[in-house]
Design an enzyme around this catalytic site. Structure first.
Site, short mmCIF file in Angstrom:
data_model
loop_
_atom_site.label_atom_id
_atom_site.label_comp_id
_atom_site.label_asym_id
_atom_site.label_seq_id
_atom_site.Cartn_x
_atom_site.Cartn_y
_atom_site.Cartn_z
N ASP A 31 0.44 -0.89 -0.12
CA ASP A 31 -0.05 -0.21 -0.03
C ASP A 31 1.17 1.33 -0.72
OD1 ASP A 31 -1.86 2.17 0.98
OD2 ASP A 31 -3.03 1.09 1.60
N ILE A 32 0.57 2.05 -0.76
CA ILE A 32 1.77 3.00 -1.11
C ILE A 32 1.36 4.66 0.10
CG2 ILE A 32 1.88 3.21 -3.29
CD1 ILE A 32 -0.21 5.51 -3.47
N GLN A 94 -14.57 1.69 1.88
CA GLN A 94 -14.14 1.01 1.02
C GLN A 94 -14.37 2.51 0.45
OE1 GLN A 94 -16.33 -1.89 -1.49
NE2 GLN A 94 -14.66 -1.99 -2.37
N HIS A 100 -9.90 -5.40 -2.24
CA HIS A 100 -9.15 -5.90 -1.79
C HIS A 100 -8.58 -6.65 -0.16
CE1 HIS A 100 -10.07 -1.76 -1.57
NE2 HIS A 100 -9.16 -1.69 0.23
#
Length: 134
Positions: A31-32, A94, A100
């Site tokens: 995850d960035i 979400q 995911h």
């Protein structure tokens, strides 16, 4: 795959993603957000919105990958455990509408609370039980 889905674009290599694992059915990447070291997302290669519209076979593949990566983090990468998190629909938080699963690697000393803080139930357990039982 959905043309405007950021996760589909990562899977296809159209935008960069730091891949952790890939197989025929799933793709996992960091995850960035950089909110927690090792925060990993596991997605199906098939575009589905979330767990509510996901077919059983795809969900099995996703959960197999979640378990495989989680075990790897604990057995090989020095973590003590993992949180596995998922949100379905906007009301649940979400924000990317491609199924995911979040894997958040944990250490006993990380001082991170991996569980949401709730304000308390409004109904009695009996009312809730009566409404929800199948």
């Amino acid at each position: 795959m959905a043309e405007d889905c950021i996760f589909c674009k990562i899977i296809k290599g159209e935008i960069p993603g730091m891949k952790i694992y890939e197989d025929e059915y799933t793709f996992a990447f960091l995850d960035i957000a950089k909110d927690v070291d090792g925060h990993t997302l596991v997605v199906p290669k098939k575009h589905v919105t979330n767990a509510l519209d996901c077919d059983t076979e795809t969900m099995h593949h996703v959960m197999d990958t979640v378990q495989k990566i989680s075990r790897h983090y604990v057995e090989k990468c020095g973590y003590d455990g993992v949180n596995i998190l998922n949100a379905n629909n906007e009301s649940a938080g979400q924000t990317v509408f491609h199924l995911h699963m979040h894997i958040v690697p944990r250490r006993a000393s990380d001082d991170f609370t991996g569980w949401p803080v709730y304000k308390g139930a409004k109904e009695s357990l009996e009312e809730t039980h009566s409404k929800l039982k199948m």
